[in-house]
Design an enzyme around this catalytic site. Structure first.
Site, short mmCIF file in Angstrom:
data_model
loop_
_atom_site.label_atom_id
_atom_site.label_comp_id
_atom_site.label_asym_id
_atom_site.label_seq_id
_atom_site.Cartn_x
_atom_site.Cartn_y
_atom_site.Cartn_z
N GLU A 46 0.76 -1.12 -0.14
CA GLU A 46 0.09 0.00 0.09
C GLU A 46 0.86 1.07 0.07
O GLU A 46 1.89 1.38 0.95
CB GLU A 46 -0.85 0.00 1.26
N ARG A 81 5.71 -12.63 9.75
CA ARG A 81 6.41 -11.52 9.40
C ARG A 81 7.69 -11.24 10.05
O ARG A 81 8.05 -12.05 11.23
CB ARG A 81 5.40 -10.28 9.53
N LYS A 95 4.56 0.64 9.72
CA LYS A 95 4.47 1.72 9.18
C LYS A 95 3.82 3.01 9.88
O LYS A 95 4.36 3.95 9.60
CB LYS A 95 3.74 1.53 7.58
#
Ligand code: ATP
Ligand code: MG
Length: 561
Positions: free
Chosen positions: A37, A263, A273
């Site tokens: 994104e 992750r 983020k």
């Protein structure tokens, strides 16, 4: 790619699934994608996903798409799109012609939303955001049906068209999939698939004022692109039944399957983020590319080579369960590459003047020095030696303790590639601080040799004073002072107050005047350093990429760098 990342070394459960799907004929062509994104810069966690997706495509003769998941214009910017492309290329990976945007599919996604309405699988809901949350229930309590859930299809079609044409303000209504408000999986409790956002989109400008949610866009975008293996992180495991539901209820051209992996978490590092954005916005760092940031832009500016990041990604492997990787392992990979590639130089970071009293005043000798003793092909250079030198302040002690083998009054040490010198006098200022050393040198020891075989324990780096290049050197430590930042709930308090130290009066050997931006060298005994983007023709600014001590090798019982 490095030799380490050969097929066999790189085996992991996702690669095994891919190999099985190919050999069973379940799948003819491998297509993966990396779907960021564009609401921030990429970090080292993304690099793990990038290396996995591009690596699989490469090794199984498939293709890997770069697809921007640009479904929320309130958070997304062109700056991020450009930065993400730059960073993936810098990592050495290539999407070729396969660059896509979820926004390319807005028309198709809209049609599919209409299809869901027509088949009785979606409805326009007028509940407020708070009411929707309240109706959704909890992990233990089932949700309740919205009073608008059974609107007639025609009315839904009409309202959804009006949503699109901008008849409603934000938050007035949403489109929801009609699945099951009592489902044990909250993601299936009539999730929102379209919402009204009156914000200009970086690519579609003002064409749309309704946008698909990530959940609605994501799987369908994969289906449009014929992605064979939709690889994502574990937090999306619970979303998989929803993605499958969309695929079953829509006339999509292919059926992608999602596979989840753990992750990357890294000690002393934050890989969120949202928080990285906060650090930038609150000016706690100098920007997304601050060399202390775990972003690829930050690591690049710091001097980390892309090969080291790829090597790291292949060494950490891919697992099904979350764990924290020791940041020392990443640093080990960086040293491993730099040790092979970086030329050795001498630089004094905290200078102390040394005057060699028996060295002729106007004499300058050019001494030969190896660029990389471990790599003969890197050749040699010459370094000027003269009567006035700088050594490191730390390399002198007036009253040395037992194990201090460097310079002290009446003691002899070797100057690397130079001569043996003996300290004969210590000059101090009014505060008693040592400001200068007087020494003598032994002309018979050029190149550091001792013709009589006498033992000298210390070897110091040095720079000729009149030839030295001035520089600013920035020393970095971890941005966070604790290994699990934020574990006690206050991340900002965990910020390391001394993560940046600026040294303004550093002295470098003369050939470094030509150091190009981004080029990394090893300063003997001090670590690896690279020229920062702030360097100008007038003033060199260097980053310490990393020190020499390798704590990871030590934990492995291996050799140190
Ligand atoms: P957020 O969704 O919170 O904004 P994100 O880091 O998930 O942040 P995306 O742009 O959605 O951002 O990430 C792109 C891809 O990178 C996703 O497929 C995601 O699963 C993967 N990814 C993100 N963080 C990590 C990580 N720490 N380790 C491995 N893969 C990651
Ligand atoms: Mg995400």
């Amino acid at each position: 790619m490095s030799e380490q990342s050969s097929d066999t070394e790189n085996r992991n459960f996702i690669r095994d699934i891919v190999a099985d799907d190919l050999s069973s004929g379940h799948c003819k062509e491998i297509a993966t994608r990396f779907p960021p994104e564009p609401n921030g810069y990429l970090h080292i966690g993304h690099a793990k996903s990038i290396c996995l997706n591009f690596g699989i495509a490469q090794d199984f003769g498939g293709r890997c798409h770069l697809r921007f998941d640009d479904t929320n214009p309130t958070r997304e910017e062109q700056e991020y799109i450009d930065a993400i492309k730059t960073d993936i290329r810098w990592l050495g990976l290539d999407w070729g012609k396969h660059l896509y945007y979820a926004s390319d599919y807005f028309e198709q996604l809209y049609d599919w939303a209409v299809h869901l309405i027509q088949t009785g699988n979606a409805y326009v809901d007028d509940l407020t955001a708070d009411e929707i949350r309240d109706y959704r229930g909890t992990l233990t309590d089932p949700g309740r049906n919205s009073p608008y859930r059974d609107r007639p299809i025609e009315e839904n079609l009409h309202l959804f068209a009006r949503m699109r044409s901008g008849d409603f303000p934000e938050g007035r209504c949403v489109l929801r999939a009609k699945i099951d408000m009592a489902s044990g999986n909250i993601n299936l409790r009539d999730p929102i698939i379209y919402r009204i956002i009156h914000t200009k989109h970086p690519r579609t400008a003002s064409k749309w004022c309704i946008y698909p949610t990530y959940d609605f866009a994501h799987g369908q975008s994969d289906a449009i692109e014929h992605i064979s293996h939709s690889i994502c992180t574990l937090e999306f495991e619970d979303h998989r039944p929803l993605y499958d539901w969309f695929i079953e209820n829509l006339p999509v051209p292919s059926r992608p399957h999602q596979h989840e992996f753990a992750r990357l978490n890294l000690s002393y590092t934050v890989l969120s983020k949202r928080i990285l954005t906060q650090l930038v916005r609150e000016n706690r760092v100098s920007g997304w590319d601050d060399p202390r940031m775990p972003t690829l832009a930050g690591l690049r500016r710091r001097g980390f080579p892309p090969e080291a990041i790829r090597d790291f990604a292949s060494r950490i492997g891919v697992a099904k369960r979350d764990a924290v990787v020791d940041v020392a392992m990443l640093e080990h990979c960086v040293r491993d590459i730099l040790n092979q590639n970086a030329d050795r130089r001498m630089a004094v970071l905290r200078p102390l003047k040394v005057i060699i009293e028996n060295y002729p005043d106007s004499q300058v000798e050019e001494l030969e020095a190896a660029n990389n003793p471990g790599n003969e092909s890197s050749g040699t250079r010459t370094i000027p030696f003269s009567r006035e030198l700088y050594i490191e302040q730390d390399d002198f002690m007036e009253a040395p303790p037992k194990k201090f083998f460097r310079l002290a009054p009446d003691r002899e040490v070797r100057l690397r590639y130079g001569y043996l010198i003996t300290c004969t006098n210590v000059i101090k200022d009014v505060n008693g601080e040592v400001t200068e050393l007087r020494c003598t040198y032994d002309p018979a020891t050029r190149g550091g040799k001792t013709p009589d075989g006498r033992k000298v324990k210390g070897t110091l780096h040095w720079v000729s004073a009149s030839h030295a290049v001035d520089a600013e050197v920035r020393l970095y430590e971890y941005l966070f002072a604790v290994s699990e930042p934020g574990v006690d709930g206050n991340l900002i308090q965990d910020i390391n107050p001394t993560s940046l130290e600026v040294l303004n009066n550093c002295k470098l050997e003369p050939c470094l005047v030509n150091l190009s931006k981004g080029q990394t060298v090893q300063f003997e005994r001090m670590g690896y350093f690279c020229s920062d983007t702030d360097s100008t023709p007038e003033r060199l600014v260097l980053n310490r990429t990393i020190g020499l001590r390798d704590s990871w090798s030590k934990t492995l019982g291996g050799k140190t760098g």
